[in-house]
Scaffold this motif. Structure first.
Motif, PDB file in Angstrom:
ATOM      1  N   THR A 302       0.802  -1.224   0.000  1.00 44.89           N
ATOM      2  CA  THR A 302       0.000   0.000   0.000  1.00 44.89           C
ATOM      3  C   THR A 302       0.833   1.272   0.000  1.00 44.89           C
ATOM      4  O   THR A 302       0.308   2.359  -0.260  1.00 44.89           O
ATOM      5  CB  THR A 302      -0.936   0.032   1.220  1.00 44.89           C
ATOM      6  N   VAL A 310       0.202  -2.657  -6.721  1.00 53.68           N
ATOM      7  CA  VAL A 310      -1.261  -2.706  -6.711  1.00 53.68           C
ATOM      8  C   VAL A 310      -1.747  -4.032  -7.292  1.00 53.68           C
ATOM      9  O   VAL A 310      -2.723  -4.613  -6.803  1.00 53.68           O
ATOM     10  CB  VAL A 310      -1.843  -1.518  -7.496  1.00 53.68           C
ATOM     11  N   GLY A 313      -1.439  -6.513  -4.582  1.00 50.54           N
ATOM     12  CA  GLY A 313      -2.466  -6.303  -3.576  1.00 50.54           C
ATOM     13  C   GLY A 313      -3.813  -6.851  -4.009  1.00 50.54           C
ATOM     14  O   GLY A 313      -4.533  -7.477  -3.209  1.00 50.54           O
ATOM     15  N   GLU A 328      -8.821  -1.026  -1.224  1.00 54.14           N
ATOM     16  CA  GLU A 328      -7.608  -0.201  -1.236  1.00 54.14           C
ATOM     17  C   GLU A 328      -6.917  -0.257  -2.597  1.00 54.14           C
ATOM     18  O   GLU A 328      -6.381   0.741  -3.083  1.00 54.14           O
ATOM     19  CB  GLU A 328      -6.653  -0.676  -0.138  1.00 54.14           C
ATOM     20  N   GLN A 332      -6.081   3.011  -4.811  1.00 53.19           N
ATOM     21  CA  GLN A 332      -4.730   3.353  -5.237  1.00 53.19           C
ATOM     22  C   GLN A 332      -4.622   3.463  -6.753  1.00 53.19           C
ATOM     23  O   GLN A 332      -4.024   4.391  -7.285  1.00 53.19           O
ATOM     24  CB  GLN A 332      -3.747   2.292  -4.725  1.00 53.19           C
TER      25      GLN A 332
END
Length: 467
Positions: A302, A310, A313, A328, A332
């Motif tokens: 993050t 990303v 993630g 999130e 992002q």
């Protein structure tokens, strides 16, 4: 006294010689010129200048140099270099590529070629290919605008004399250069377990272990068996030796598992390493151990603000069923400037978020203030003059499935272009060539990992995310 500028016309373009007798090759359909000059400067002076030829002579220390440029259906460049009573180095050819163009090089010796292609559009393409002696790489500038080719692969012996002849031709696109390859040529990128088979029984073939050359009792066929990696093969023909680089991609699972173990052993992970380790783990190529899970959990994706982080993630969110992680990832990515390689990352984030019930409206790409991005256009199937030209330029940048390598283009950028070409809509006429070009580039990169020449996980991460 410097030579006087000369201009010679040939079918497809002109060859202008400046006051140093450097040759400026310009195609009729292109504004910019490719410069071919001897380096260091041998001080060439005119000997004979006519409507269709220009001959110059000079010297570089004890090495005598002669240059002859002739123009007719093609433009032919001929150099003769001769050493005196002592061994000496021959001058090199310095090629300067103009802005708006890129170079593709196959420095194979007797059958070598250099192509200069436009950044956008299929052509026109200028190709310099060996007619006598050959093309050998001698160095490249990092920006890809300048490269050097050796007139002789080794220093000249005392009294030695070498003749090098290159021919310049104008082609509509890079794929047309396949007609300039030797008649026995077969593609040099393979998958693990495939053999290289070519009609070479009448020519000499040499290689070193672990490569094995077999002569089946079938016509004039030669079979080359090689493990994963990069292997040099010499083909001895009538005009000299053609040096081949056979690039064999490893089994993807084996490569992925080995790369993940090596990255874990190296300590804390970066974004690319995290993608590789996560993919290896989820595909079953890496044992699910507490240390592996801990390494992935400790990677703070993050705080990176980069597409690969990303992507990790979003994939980790999907694997763990973590809705907040997916939210999130959406936040992002939505905050990143659009462009480049974010289109396929957006697809990954959208898929993970959608599967976990997270709102994806922030990822909309049809925004009025956003300039078109080629990868978006391809993914959406938006066929415009600009998207076709961009696709054609990308195909040329990765060699249109020809042997060789892109001058001045790193492996990360090559891997990103692989993903772009693989996103070409299947019903577009460029799709077959885009696919074969992408597959050849993918195999070249993976073969580099198998050979140990490439360790950086970033290109591998991009290949994993695109396919």
């Amino acid at each position: 006294m410097p030579a006087q500028p000369v201009s010679l016309a040939w079918s497809g373009g002109t060859a202008a010689l400046d006051e140093r007798a450097a040759v400026l090759l310009r195609l009729d359909a292109a504004d910019a010129a490719v410069k071919v000059a001897l380096a260091p400067d041998p001080g060439l002076l005119p000997v004979l200048v006519e409507d269709d030829l220009a001959e110059h002579e000079g010297a570089l220390g004890s090495v005598e140099v002669m240059q002859r440029v002739t123009a007719a259906e093609h433009c032919q460049l001929r150099w003769v270099v001769g050493a005196g009573d002592e061994p000496a180095a021959a001058p090199e050819l310095e090629i300067s590529v103009p802005d708006g163009f890129h170079a593709w090089l196959w420095p194979s010796g007797a059958d070598g070629l250099l192509a200069v292609v436009p950044e956008a559009g299929a052509g026109p393409v200028l190709v310099l290919h060996a007619v006598q002696a050959g093309l050998w790489a001698a160095g490249e500038a990092a920006d890809g605008r300048t490269l050097r080719l050796a007139l002789a692969p080794e220093p000249l012996a005392a009294g030695d004399r070498r003749v090098v002849v290159l021919r310049a031709v104008a082609l509509p696109d890079l794929a047309a250069a396949a007609a300039l390859l030797p008649s026995w040529y077969e593609p040099l990128t393979l998958a693990a377990g495939e053999d290289w088979v070519a009609p070479l029984a009448d020519l000499g073939v040499d290689c070193a272990p672990p490569v094995e050359v077999q002569y089946p009792d079938v016509d004039d066929t030669v079979r080359v068996v090689a493990p994963s990696g990069r292997h040099r093969i010499g083909v001895h023909g009538r005009r000299g030796v053609t040096e081949l680089l056979l690039e064999v991609a490893p089994v993807p699972g084996e490569l992925l598992g080995q790369a993940a173990e090596r990255l874990l052993a190296g300590g804390s992970l970066d974004a690319a390493a995290a993608v590789v380790v996560h993919r290896a783990l989820e595909a079953g190529h890496l044992p699910r151990r507490a240390a592996v899970e801990d390494a992935l959990d400790r990677f703070d994706w993050t705080s990176r603000g980069e597409p690969l982080a990303v992507a990790f993630g979003s994939e980790r969110a999907l694997a763990e069923g973590e809705q907040e992680m997916a939210r999130e990832a959406v936040r992002q990515l939505a905050g990143m400037p659009g462009g480049g390689q974010t289109a396929r990352i957006r697809s990954l984030v959208w898929f993970a978020a959608s599967a976990l019930g997270v709102d994806t409206s922030a990822l909309a790409i049809e925004l009025p203030d956003r300039a078109p991005v080629l990868e978006d256009e391809l993914l959406l199937g938006h066929r415009t003059a600009a998207s076709v030209a961009g696709l054609e330029g990308s195909i040329n940048r990765l060699g249109a499935a020809l042997p060789g390598h892109p001058v001045g283009l790193g492996f990360t950028e090559q891997a990103q272009l692989v993903g772009l070409l693989e996103s070409c809509p299947e019903d577009w006429p460029e799709s077959p060539l885009a696919g074969t070009t992408a597959e050849a580039a993918r195999q070249r990169i993976l073969a580099g990992y198998a050979a140990g020449d490439l360790l950086d996980p970033v290109p591998l991460a991009w290949l994993l995310l695109s396919g």
